[in-house]
Scaffold this active site. Structure first.
Site, PDB file in Angstrom:
ATOM      1  N   LYS A  79      27.499  59.392  32.006  1.00 15.63           N
ATOM      2  CA  LYS A  79      27.124  59.644  33.407  1.00 15.63           C
ATOM      3  C   LYS A  79      26.129  60.795  33.508  1.00 15.63           C
ATOM      4  O   LYS A  79      25.141  60.711  34.223  1.00 15.63           O
ATOM      5  CB  LYS A  79      28.360  59.976  34.259  1.00 15.63           C
ATOM      6  CG  LYS A  79      29.410  58.890  34.321  1.00 15.63           C
ATOM      7  CD  LYS A  79      30.520  59.242  35.313  1.00 15.63           C
ATOM      8  CE  LYS A  79      31.327  60.467  34.937  1.00 15.63           C
ATOM      9  NZ  LYS A  79      32.162  60.308  33.738  1.00 15.63           N
ATOM     10  N   ARG A 116      37.063  61.037  42.055  1.00 16.82           N
ATOM     11  CA  ARG A 116      37.893  60.739  40.887  1.00 16.82           C
ATOM     12  C   ARG A 116      39.269  60.226  41.267  1.00 16.82           C
ATOM     13  O   ARG A 116      40.070  59.908  40.390  1.00 16.82           O
ATOM     14  CB  ARG A 116      38.038  62.017  40.072  1.00 16.82           C
ATOM     15  CG  ARG A 116      37.261  61.998  38.747  1.00 16.82           C
ATOM     16  CD  ARG A 116      37.702  63.189  38.015  1.00 16.82           C
ATOM     17  NE  ARG A 116      37.327  63.436  36.685  1.00 16.82           N
ATOM     18  CZ  ARG A 116      36.209  63.991  36.263  1.00 16.82           C
ATOM     19  NH1 ARG A 116      35.219  64.224  37.080  1.00 16.82           N
ATOM     20  NH2 ARG A 116      36.062  64.320  35.004  1.00 16.82           N
ATOM     21  N   ARG A 170      29.204  64.845  20.946  1.00 21.38           N
ATOM     22  CA  ARG A 170      28.708  65.781  21.952  1.00 21.38           C
ATOM     23  C   ARG A 170      29.019  67.219  21.529  1.00 21.38           C
ATOM     24  O   ARG A 170      28.166  68.098  21.639  1.00 21.38           O
ATOM     25  CB  ARG A 170      29.360  65.460  23.310  1.00 21.38           C
ATOM     26  CG  ARG A 170      29.010  66.425  24.416  1.00 21.38           C
ATOM     27  CD  ARG A 170      29.170  65.777  25.765  1.00 21.38           C
ATOM     28  NE  ARG A 170      30.484  65.978  26.338  1.00 21.38           N
ATOM     29  CZ  ARG A 170      30.917  65.384  27.453  1.00 21.38           C
ATOM     30  NH1 ARG A 170      30.129  64.539  28.106  1.00 21.38           N
ATOM     31  NH2 ARG A 170      32.115  65.624  27.935  1.00 21.38           N
ATOM     32  N   ARG A 179      42.458  63.673  29.642  1.00 22.20           N
ATOM     33  CA  ARG A 179      41.372  63.291  30.553  1.00 22.20           C
ATOM     34  C   ARG A 179      41.272  61.764  30.652  1.00 22.20           C
ATOM     35  O   ARG A 179      41.049  61.226  31.734  1.00 22.20           O
ATOM     36  CB  ARG A 179      40.035  63.877  30.072  1.00 22.20           C
ATOM     37  CG  ARG A 179      39.956  65.382  30.304  1.00 22.20           C
ATOM     38  CD  ARG A 179      38.871  66.026  29.476  1.00 22.20           C
ATOM     39  NE  ARG A 179      37.538  65.593  29.822  1.00 22.20           N
ATOM     40  CZ  ARG A 179      36.481  65.738  29.020  1.00 22.20           C
ATOM     41  NH1 ARG A 179      36.619  66.286  27.827  1.00 22.20           N
ATOM     42  NH2 ARG A 179      35.299  65.346  29.412  1.00 22.20           N
TER      43      ARG A 179
HETATM   44  P1  AMP Z   1      33.730  66.572  34.017  1.00 27.10           P
HETATM   45  O1  AMP Z   1      32.665  67.546  33.651  1.00 27.10           O
HETATM   46  O2  AMP Z   1      33.303  65.622  35.111  1.00 27.10           O
HETATM   47  O3  AMP Z   1      34.296  65.854  32.822  1.00 27.10           O
HETATM   48  O4  AMP Z   1      34.935  67.411  34.648  1.00 27.10           O
HETATM   49  C1  AMP Z   1      35.622  68.378  33.891  1.00 27.10           C
HETATM   50  C2  AMP Z   1      36.967  68.683  34.518  1.00 27.10           C
HETATM   51  O5  AMP Z   1      36.775  69.212  35.842  1.00 27.10           O
HETATM   52  C3  AMP Z   1      37.881  67.492  34.722  1.00 27.10           C
HETATM   53  O6  AMP Z   1      38.608  67.164  33.552  1.00 27.10           O
HETATM   54  C4  AMP Z   1      38.772  67.987  35.846  1.00 27.10           C
HETATM   55  O7  AMP Z   1      39.712  68.923  35.385  1.00 27.10           O
HETATM   56  C5  AMP Z   1      37.785  68.742  36.712  1.00 27.10           C
HETATM   57  N1  AMP Z   1      37.147  67.862  37.710  1.00 27.10           N
HETATM   58  C6  AMP Z   1      35.826  67.528  37.792  1.00 27.10           C
HETATM   59  N2  AMP Z   1      35.600  66.720  38.827  1.00 27.10           N
HETATM   60  C7  AMP Z   1      36.798  66.511  39.426  1.00 27.10           C
HETATM   61  C8  AMP Z   1      37.223  65.744  40.557  1.00 27.10           C
HETATM   62  N3  AMP Z   1      36.353  65.015  41.279  1.00 27.10           N
HETATM   63  N4  AMP Z   1      38.542  65.779  40.879  1.00 27.10           N
HETATM   64  C9  AMP Z   1      39.423  66.504  40.171  1.00 27.10           C
HETATM   65  N5  AMP Z   1      39.102  67.242  39.090  1.00 27.10           N
HETATM   66  C10 AMP Z   1      37.794  67.251  38.721  1.00 27.10           C
END
Ligand code: AMP
Length: 192
Positions: A13, A88, A127, A150
């Site tokens: 993404k 999410r 990564r 995750r």
């Molecule tokens: P990402 O960089 O999108 O993988 O997000 C890293 C972490 O941030 C996730 O594993 C969640 O802990 C938190 N996070 C990011 N976006 C959200 C969201 N929309 N809702 C809840 N937690 C989020």
């Protein structure tokens, strides 16, 4: 142009969002990036979010909806934005619908990058390796234990978001296992 990119962690993404930023001149709104910035800054939101993020769980809907609500009101998002990592949960998707309706805004596309889950762990390991090679710091949640959490959070809480948009007839699905350029091309074709 207002877009949502959906897909599990490691689906690509962020990579595709960066290309769309270039092409359309609209910002990438990544709740993950914004939360990491809040953690780094030691803000109240960051202090609340850090432990759950490090463990791979989801931060509360209330926090992330608040962040997005503030962010899309900023001047650079006036002509559009790419949501990456949000919504999410179905509750977040519903809150976004309400938020956009209040602002008389509509989404142009919701695109899911579909990937084979078995490939995701090696993508995350790559990564991490690339980040180290470039002299960067590996994300605290890019380790096998947190990644598993995750992925579970994705399956249980985020996969229903795709179903939510599919039931409204607005979801487009792209093969995220294809080469990066081929994925970009498929997205371009959807966006016309
Ligand atoms: P990402 O960089 O999108 O993988 O997000 C890293 C972490 O941030 C996730 O594993 C969640 O802990 C938190 N996070 C990011 N976006 C959200 C969201 N929309 N809702 C809840 N937690 C989020």
């Amino acid at each position: 142009m207002r877009l949502i990119l959906l897909g599990p962690p490691g689906a690509g993404k962020g990579t595709q969002a960066a290309r769309l930023v270039e092409k359309y001149g609209i910002p990438q709104l990544s709740t993950g990036d914004m939360l990491r910035a809040a953690v780094k800054a030691g803000s109240p939101v960051g202090l609340q979010a850090k432990a759950v993020m490090d463990a791979g769980g989801l931060v509360s809907d209330e926090i992330v909806v608040g962040i997005i609500s503030d962010r899309i009101a900023e001047a650079d998002a006036k002509n559009g934005f790419i949501l990456d990592g949000f919504p999410r949960t179905v509750a977040q998707a519903q809150a976004l619908d309400e938020l956009l309706a209040r602002k008389h805004m509509e989404l142009d596309a919701i695109i899911e990058l579909k990937v084979d889950e078995n490939a995701l762990m090696s993508r995350i390991e790559n990564r991490a390796r690339e980040t180290v090679a470039a002299g960067g710091t590996v994300r605290a949640d890019d380790n096998p234990e947190a990644f598993k959490v995750r992925l579970d959070a994705y399956r249980v809480q985020t996969a229903p978001v795709s179903a939510y948009y599919a039931s409204k007839g607005t979801l487009k699905v792209v093969d995220g296992m294809a080469a990066i350029d081929a994925v970009t091309k498929a997205i371009d074709a959807i966006l016309g």
